[in-house]
Design a protein around this motif. Structure first.
Motif, mmCIF file in Angstrom:
data_model
loop_
_atom_site.group_PDB
_atom_site.id
_atom_site.type_symbol
_atom_site.label_atom_id
_atom_site.label_comp_id
_atom_site.label_asym_id
_atom_site.label_seq_id
_atom_site.Cartn_x
_atom_site.Cartn_y
_atom_site.Cartn_z
ATOM 1 N N ALA A 108 -40.068 32.989 -21.071
ATOM 2 C CA ALA A 108 -41.140 33.841 -21.432
ATOM 3 C C ALA A 108 -41.072 35.382 -20.934
ATOM 4 C CB ALA A 108 -42.548 33.200 -20.750
ATOM 5 N N TYR A 109 -40.469 35.486 -19.849
ATOM 6 C CA TYR A 109 -40.135 36.925 -19.452
ATOM 7 C C TYR A 109 -38.761 37.447 -19.918
ATOM 8 C CZ TYR A 109 -44.533 36.923 -17.034
ATOM 9 O OH TYR A 109 -45.925 36.846 -16.704
ATOM 10 N N HIS A 110 -38.110 36.923 -20.727
ATOM 11 C CA HIS A 110 -36.853 37.359 -21.452
ATOM 12 C C HIS A 110 -35.679 37.281 -20.464
ATOM 13 C CE1 HIS A 110 -39.706 39.606 -24.398
ATOM 14 N NE2 HIS A 110 -39.632 38.611 -24.788
ATOM 15 N N GLN A 111 -35.732 36.496 -19.246
ATOM 16 C CA GLN A 111 -34.691 36.425 -18.519
ATOM 17 C C GLN A 111 -34.195 34.904 -18.649
ATOM 18 O OE1 GLN A 111 -34.291 38.908 -16.550
ATOM 19 N NE2 GLN A 111 -36.047 39.985 -17.238
ATOM 20 N N PHE A 112 -32.832 35.085 -19.059
ATOM 21 C CA PHE A 112 -32.148 33.566 -19.376
ATOM 22 C C PHE A 112 -30.947 33.266 -18.550
ATOM 23 C CE2 PHE A 112 -33.894 35.593 -23.312
ATOM 24 C CZ PHE A 112 -34.689 34.621 -23.856
ATOM 25 N N THR A 113 -30.455 34.351 -17.917
ATOM 26 C CA THR A 113 -29.263 34.262 -17.241
ATOM 27 C C THR A 113 -29.476 33.324 -15.812
ATOM 28 O OG1 THR A 113 -28.354 36.431 -17.843
ATOM 29 C CG2 THR A 113 -27.095 35.266 -15.771
ATOM 30 N N ARG A 114 -30.535 33.652 -15.279
ATOM 31 C CA ARG A 114 -30.851 33.186 -13.917
ATOM 32 C C ARG A 114 -31.040 31.498 -13.987
ATOM 33 N NH1 ARG A 114 -34.635 34.434 -8.791
ATOM 34 N NH2 ARG A 114 -33.432 36.371 -8.858
ATOM 35 N N PRO A 115 -31.586 31.041 -15.107
ATOM 36 C CA PRO A 115 -32.027 29.545 -15.411
ATOM 37 C C PRO A 115 -30.648 29.081 -15.689
ATOM 38 C CG PRO A 115 -33.741 30.573 -16.310
ATOM 39 C CD PRO A 115 -32.782 31.798 -16.021
ATOM 40 N N ALA A 116 -29.590 29.613 -16.308
ATOM 41 C CA ALA A 116 -28.235 28.995 -16.630
ATOM 42 C C ALA A 116 -27.428 29.052 -15.420
ATOM 43 C CB ALA A 116 -27.654 29.901 -17.675
ATOM 44 N N VAL A 117 -27.507 30.177 -14.535
ATOM 45 C CA VAL A 117 -26.731 30.299 -13.158
ATOM 46 C C VAL A 117 -27.368 29.071 -12.296
ATOM 47 C CG1 VAL A 117 -26.312 31.574 -11.358
ATOM 48 C CG2 VAL A 117 -26.092 32.568 -13.451
ATOM 49 N N ALA A 118 -28.526 28.816 -12.350
ATOM 50 C CA ALA A 118 -29.333 27.842 -11.457
ATOM 51 C C ALA A 118 -28.769 26.443 -11.826
ATOM 52 C CB ALA A 118 -30.878 28.139 -11.362
ATOM 53 N N GLY A 119 -28.698 26.187 -13.112
ATOM 54 C CA GLY A 119 -28.426 25.001 -13.416
ATOM 55 C C GLY A 119 -27.003 24.410 -13.085
ATOM 56 N N VAL A 120 -25.964 25.653 -13.198
ATOM 57 C CA VAL A 120 -24.666 25.254 -12.790
ATOM 58 C C VAL A 120 -24.430 25.015 -11.274
ATOM 59 C CG1 VAL A 120 -22.355 26.429 -12.324
ATOM 60 C CG2 VAL A 120 -23.652 26.728 -14.644
ATOM 61 N N ILE A 121 -25.092 25.963 -10.287
ATOM 62 C CA ILE A 121 -25.135 25.697 -8.916
ATOM 63 C C ILE A 121 -25.903 24.393 -8.456
ATOM 64 C CG2 ILE A 121 -25.881 26.588 -6.912
ATOM 65 C CD1 ILE A 121 -26.063 29.276 -8.025
ATOM 66 N N GLY A 122 -27.031 24.009 -9.215
ATOM 67 C CA GLY A 122 -27.750 22.554 -8.913
ATOM 68 C C GLY A 122 -26.438 21.398 -9.276
ATOM 69 N N THR A 123 -25.977 21.422 -10.353
ATOM 70 C CA THR A 123 -25.043 20.447 -10.856
ATOM 71 C C THR A 123 -23.653 20.274 -9.700
ATOM 72 O OG1 THR A 123 -25.791 20.842 -13.203
ATOM 73 C CG2 THR A 123 -23.531 19.268 -12.568
ATOM 74 N N LEU A 124 -23.463 21.587 -9.345
ATOM 75 C CA LEU A 124 -22.360 21.503 -8.427
ATOM 76 C C LEU A 124 -22.681 21.129 -6.844
ATOM 77 C CD1 LEU A 124 -19.444 22.675 -7.617
ATOM 78 C CD2 LEU A 124 -20.518 24.956 -7.243
ATOM 79 N N ALA A 125 -24.131 21.255 -6.682
ATOM 80 C CA ALA A 125 -24.494 20.774 -5.420
ATOM 81 C C ALA A 125 -24.641 19.358 -5.421
ATOM 82 C CB ALA A 125 -25.967 21.444 -5.034
ATOM 83 N N THR A 126 -25.068 18.716 -6.514
ATOM 84 C CA THR A 126 -25.111 17.218 -6.747
ATOM 85 C C THR A 126 -23.453 16.660 -6.486
ATOM 86 O OG1 THR A 126 -26.867 17.164 -8.076
ATOM 87 C CG2 THR A 126 -25.444 15.549 -8.193
ATOM 88 N N LEU A 127 -22.780 17.282 -7.069
ATOM 89 C CA LEU A 127 -21.269 16.979 -7.391
ATOM 90 C C LEU A 127 -20.718 16.927 -5.799
ATOM 91 C CD1 LEU A 127 -18.603 15.852 -8.549
ATOM 92 C CD2 LEU A 127 -18.050 18.242 -9.216
ATOM 93 N N LEU A 128 -20.896 18.051 -5.057
ATOM 94 C CA LEU A 128 -20.248 18.108 -3.822
ATOM 95 C C LEU A 128 -21.037 17.419 -2.892
ATOM 96 C CD1 LEU A 128 -20.123 21.976 -3.571
ATOM 97 C CD2 LEU A 128 -18.349 20.578 -3.819
ATOM 98 N N TYR A 129 -22.271 16.893 -3.064
ATOM 99 C CA TYR A 129 -22.998 15.734 -2.206
ATOM 100 C C TYR A 129 -22.401 14.491 -2.398
ATOM 101 C CZ TYR A 129 -26.576 13.438 0.552
ATOM 102 O OH TYR A 129 -27.416 12.713 1.208
#
Length: 302
Positions: free
Chosen positions: A198-219
């Protein structure tokens, strides 16, 4: 996270700066004929290079996230196969993901236009109140549903998977007590994504999704030998919590500065609810397939 917005109209040059969410917005007004950085009438001209760069980055990050999810599925197939433990896990995962999707899957269709209209008509504070109150009420509802799922995990699994043996149902109920908190985490992730968009910020959600999935895999890689199938459940919850934490800042800032949690519901919320409830009802109709699949699949032999 800054961005500029330029408007040109009648009158002499005036530049105003004000904060809009996480951004500083610059508004400039001119007399006709006094074009700035382009020809007359070129209002709010897009920046093709910047837009292309953002689209490319988000696309790349999306593919990276998909690759990590594929790697996780390969690892699960290698370590757990298609046995009773994996059946119990998939059955326990179905309810929290379906509930979270129904609860918040359509939120972006309502939240983004509401924030944009409040910014255009009433200003930043009203936009922050509306968006943060939606998030606050969503959090409360998701917590109540997660708690109910945690408490009633065993009877829920008896209804969902009547074909399971007593041992399988017990394992599925234990996994559901862990995965129940995905109702909160996944609902918040969907809301946070919509809020940043809504505030025209698209990069952070995409980065957060990658880091979260990586965290799951590493765990899962680190603990699957000691925790077994429970490592998968905890890993998914851990990854979702990491993603939520990375996206929390904008919501936390708005909630704190506006004090919306202690204010009466904004009048815009009634309009949002009128738009949202048909989407929720529709989601309940066409997103229940995983639950039906698990009910029927529980009768299949191993």
């Amino acid at each position: 996270l800054g961005s500029d917005q330029i408007a040109r109209g009648g009158g002499e040059v005036r530049v105003q700066r004000h904060l809009v969410g996480p951004r500083e917005q610059v508004v400039e007004r001119r007399r006709p004929g006094h074009a700035v950085g382009g020809r007359e009438g070129d209002v709010g001209a897009p920046r093709p290079t910047s837009s292309l760069r953002s689209i490319s980055l988000v696309t790349i990050l999306t593919f990276v996230q998909l690759a990590l999810q594929f790697a996780l599925q390969v690892a699960l197939a290698k370590w757990f196969g298609a046995g009773s433990e994996m059946d119990a896990y998939v059955s326990a995962l179905a309810l929290p993901t379906v509930v979270a999707t129904i609860l918040s899957g359509a939120l972006g269709y309502v939240l983004i236009p509401a924030v944009a209209e409040e910014l255009a008509t009433r200003g930043e504070r009203d936009a922050a109140i509306v968006s943060s109150q939606i998030g606050w009420y969503l959090l409360v509802i998701a917590l109540l549903l997660a708690l109910a799922t945690f408490v009633f995990a065993e009877p829920v699994m008896r209804v969902m998977c009547p074909g399971f043996s007593a041992t399988e149902r017990k394992l599925a109920a234990e996994l559901l007590r862990i995965l129940a908190w995905l109702i909160v985490a996944n609902s918040l992730i969907s809301y946070f994504n919509s809020l940043w968009h809504a505030y025209h910020q698209f990069t952070r959600p995409a980065v957060a999704g990658v880091i979260g999935t990586l965290a799951t895999l590493l765990y899962v890689l680190a603990f699957h030998q000691n925790q077994g199938i429970f490592a998968v459940a905890w890993g998914v919850v851990f990854g979702a919590a990491v993603t939520s934490g990375l996206l929390f800042s904008l919501f936390g800032q708005q909630l704190w500065t506006s004090g919306s949690w202690k204010l009466p519901p904004h009048d815009r919320l009634h309009h949002c609810w009128r738009l949202l409830w048909p989407l929720i009802v529709g989601g309940m109709y066409w997103r229940l397939d995983p639950l039906v699949d698990r009910f029927l699949g529980s009768y299949l032999p191993e």
